[in-house]
Scaffold this motif. Structure first.
Motif, PDB file in Angstrom:
ATOM      1  N   ALA A  45       0.728  -1.204   0.063  1.00  0.00           N
ATOM      2  CA  ALA A  45       0.018   0.104  -0.136  1.00  0.00           C
ATOM      3  C   ALA A  45       0.914   1.173   0.091  1.00  0.00           C
ATOM      4  CB  ALA A  45      -1.029   0.043   1.221  1.00  0.00           C
ATOM      5  N   ILE A  46       1.950   1.206   0.905  1.00  0.00           N
ATOM      6  CA  ILE A  46       2.770   2.380   0.765  1.00  0.00           C
ATOM      7  C   ILE A  46       3.427   2.520  -0.433  1.00  0.00           C
ATOM      8  CG2 ILE A  46       4.950   3.346   2.082  1.00  0.00           C
ATOM      9  CD1 ILE A  46       3.962   1.954   4.486  1.00  0.00           C
ATOM     10  N   ALA A  47       4.219   1.355  -1.135  1.00  0.00           N
ATOM     11  CA  ALA A  47       4.624   1.491  -2.144  1.00  0.00           C
ATOM     12  C   ALA A  47       3.813   2.097  -3.402  1.00  0.00           C
ATOM     13  CB  ALA A  47       5.355  -0.015  -2.580  1.00  0.00           C
ATOM     14  N   VAL A  48       2.428   1.754  -3.473  1.00  0.00           N
ATOM     15  CA  VAL A  48       1.959   2.113  -4.591  1.00  0.00           C
ATOM     16  C   VAL A  48       1.169   3.585  -4.312  1.00  0.00           C
ATOM     17  CG1 VAL A  48      -0.509   1.861  -5.671  1.00  0.00           C
ATOM     18  CG2 VAL A  48       1.141  -0.274  -5.206  1.00  0.00           C
ATOM     19  N   TRP A 105       7.756  -2.401  -5.698  1.00  0.00           N
ATOM     20  CA  TRP A 105       7.610  -3.086  -4.522  1.00  0.00           C
ATOM     21  C   TRP A 105       7.871  -4.555  -4.552  1.00  0.00           C
ATOM     22  CZ3 TRP A 105       4.158  -7.447  -3.672  1.00  0.00           C
ATOM     23  CH2 TRP A 105       4.025  -7.845  -2.171  1.00  0.00           C
ATOM     24  N   MET A 106       7.831  -5.148  -5.753  1.00  0.00           N
ATOM     25  CA  MET A 106       8.183  -6.413  -6.051  1.00  0.00           C
ATOM     26  C   MET A 106       9.796  -6.584  -6.077  1.00  0.00           C
ATOM     27  SD  MET A 106       5.811  -7.326  -9.289  1.00  0.00           S
ATOM     28  CE  MET A 106       4.884  -9.082  -9.145  1.00  0.00           C
ATOM     29  N   VAL A 107      10.543  -5.587  -6.447  1.00  0.00           N
ATOM     30  CA  VAL A 107      11.913  -5.566  -6.429  1.00  0.00           C
ATOM     31  C   VAL A 107      12.485  -5.312  -4.868  1.00  0.00           C
ATOM     32  CG1 VAL A 107      14.015  -4.029  -7.301  1.00  0.00           C
ATOM     33  CG2 VAL A 107      12.225  -4.713  -8.882  1.00  0.00           C
ATOM     34  N   TRP A 108      11.659  -4.501  -4.267  1.00  0.00           N
ATOM     35  CA  TRP A 108      12.060  -4.279  -2.760  1.00  0.00           C
ATOM     36  C   TRP A 108      11.942  -5.568  -1.915  1.00  0.00           C
ATOM     37  CZ3 TRP A 108       8.600  -4.620   1.475  1.00  0.00           C
ATOM     38  CH2 TRP A 108       9.188  -4.419   2.620  1.00  0.00           C
ATOM     39  N   GLY A 112      16.156  -6.411  -3.886  1.00  0.00           N
ATOM     40  CA  GLY A 112      16.703  -5.786  -5.179  1.00  0.00           C
ATOM     41  C   GLY A 112      17.282  -4.367  -4.795  1.00  0.00           C
ATOM     42  N   PHE A 113      16.545  -3.645  -4.005  1.00  0.00           N
ATOM     43  CA  PHE A 113      17.136  -2.514  -3.741  1.00  0.00           C
ATOM     44  C   PHE A 113      18.461  -2.434  -2.785  1.00  0.00           C
ATOM     45  CE2 PHE A 113      12.578  -0.550  -4.427  1.00  0.00           C
ATOM     46  CZ  PHE A 113      12.748  -0.200  -5.836  1.00  0.00           C
ATOM     47  N   HIS A 114      18.485  -3.435  -2.006  1.00  0.00           N
ATOM     48  CA  HIS A 114      19.601  -3.512  -1.057  1.00  0.00           C
ATOM     49  C   HIS A 114      20.930  -4.048  -1.745  1.00  0.00           C
ATOM     50  CE1 HIS A 114      17.066  -2.571   2.475  1.00  0.00           C
ATOM     51  NE2 HIS A 114      16.190  -3.530   1.932  1.00  0.00           N
ATOM     52  N   GLY A 159      16.112   1.883 -17.639  1.00  0.00           N
ATOM     53  CA  GLY A 159      17.205   1.535 -16.642  1.00  0.00           C
ATOM     54  C   GLY A 159      16.554   0.600 -15.702  1.00  0.00           C
ATOM     55  N   CYS A 160      15.125   0.957 -15.151  1.00  0.00           N
ATOM     56  CA  CYS A 160      14.458   0.345 -14.176  1.00  0.00           C
ATOM     57  C   CYS A 160      14.204  -1.247 -14.626  1.00  0.00           C
ATOM     58  CB  CYS A 160      13.166   1.046 -13.931  1.00  0.00           C
ATOM     59  SG  CYS A 160      13.237   2.460 -12.712  1.00  0.00           S
ATOM     60  N   MET A 161      13.775  -1.168 -16.283  1.00  0.00           N
ATOM     61  CA  MET A 161      13.447  -2.332 -16.638  1.00  0.00           C
ATOM     62  C   MET A 161      14.497  -3.323 -16.776  1.00  0.00           C
ATOM     63  SD  MET A 161      11.697  -3.078 -20.374  1.00  0.00           S
ATOM     64  CE  MET A 161      13.234  -2.629 -21.138  1.00  0.00           C
ATOM     65  N   HIS A 162      15.582  -2.846 -17.083  1.00  0.00           N
ATOM     66  CA  HIS A 162      16.838  -3.570 -17.034  1.00  0.00           C
ATOM     67  C   HIS A 162      17.307  -4.387 -15.762  1.00  0.00           C
ATOM     68  CE1 HIS A 162      20.645  -5.268 -18.808  1.00  0.00           C
ATOM     69  NE2 HIS A 162      21.304  -4.512 -17.948  1.00  0.00           N
ATOM     70  N   VAL A 163      17.338  -3.236 -14.882  1.00  0.00           N
ATOM     71  CA  VAL A 163      17.738  -3.708 -13.630  1.00  0.00           C
ATOM     72  C   VAL A 163      16.647  -4.548 -12.770  1.00  0.00           C
ATOM     73  CG1 VAL A 163      18.698  -2.595 -11.173  1.00  0.00           C
ATOM     74  CG2 VAL A 163      19.341  -1.609 -13.443  1.00  0.00           C
ATOM     75  N   PHE A 164      15.603  -4.170 -12.880  1.00  0.00           N
ATOM     76  CA  PHE A 164      14.364  -4.962 -12.117  1.00  0.00           C
ATOM     77  C   PHE A 164      14.395  -6.360 -12.752  1.00  0.00           C
ATOM     78  CE2 PHE A 164      11.279  -1.156 -10.858  1.00  0.00           C
ATOM     79  CZ  PHE A 164      12.496  -0.520 -10.085  1.00  0.00           C
ATOM     80  N   GLY A 165      14.464  -6.440 -13.930  1.00  0.00           N
ATOM     81  CA  GLY A 165      14.465  -7.867 -14.601  1.00  0.00           C
ATOM     82  C   GLY A 165      15.684  -8.647 -14.140  1.00  0.00           C
TER      83      GLY A 165
END
Length: 195
Positions: A45-48, A105-108, A112-114, A159-165
């Motif tokens: 909910a926070i992420a969205v 949120w899925m990446v977090w 992935g963010f860490h 860049g997000c698409m590439h890194v999130f993938g």
């Protein structure tokens, strides 16, 4: 002996022991899953809601500045047939922010963010460009700067698409419609420059 039997059957002692067991991880699997689901729902909910609310505030500021300055380029006779009305722009920008929030949120949730701080930097850059675009184009009428912001958004999303993938393929797939939308928005913005 009787006092020992009473102490063993004391309901407050039993309740305290069960609560301590749950806190220490000794609770049932169902309890653990419920706690995890509540935390997951709260973080989703926070992420969205955070990027979505920032986008809506940006749209509101852009529209209020637009009405104050009375400077807009909505000459319908000069627009091509494929040119979207402003309400479509104001509907699809929050939809894009919504999808990006779920994707982030899925990446977090997968850490992935860490593991890769570049992912977080790209995501925050994309949010910044999204927040700036509406006030710049509709509020201040700086369409050329808006086009540069659109290009920045496109690069950040790519860049997000590439890194999130690398972290979650579904998260990268959610970025793709946003990327297509920003590519179209860049074309619309470029057309606004020459209207």
């Amino acid at each position: 002996m009787a006092s020992n039997a009473i102490k063993q059957r004391d309901p407050t002692t039993t309740t305290t022991t069960m609560n301590n067991k749950r806190r220490s991880g000794g609770g049932s699997r169902r309890d653990k899953r419920m706690v995890m689901a509540k935390h997951g729902f709260r973080s989703l909910a926070i992420a969205v809601s955070l990027p979505l609310s920032l986008t809506l505030i940006s749209m509101y500021l852009g529209l209020s500045l637009h009405t104050q300055q009375h400077a807009h380029h909505d000459d319908a006779s000069r627009k091509p047939f494929w040119f979207p009305p402003s309400w479509v722009l104001h509907l699809l920008c929050p939809a894009s922010s919504f999808l990006m929030g779920i994707s982030a949120w899925m990446v977090w949730a997968n850490g992935g963010f860490h593991r890769n701080p570049v992912a977080l930097m790209l995501y925050l850059t994309q949010i910044m460009f999204t927040v700036l675009w509406d006030p710049l184009v509709f509020g201040f009428g700086t369409i050329r700067v808006g086009f540069i912001v659109c290009l920045g958004m496109f690069v950040a999303l790519f860049g997000c698409m590439h890194v999130f993938g690398k972290v979650n393929s579904v998260a990268a797939d959610l970025v793709k419609p946003c990327l297509a939308w920003i590519a179209f928005l860049s074309i619309v913005n470029l057309k606004l420059v020459y209207l």
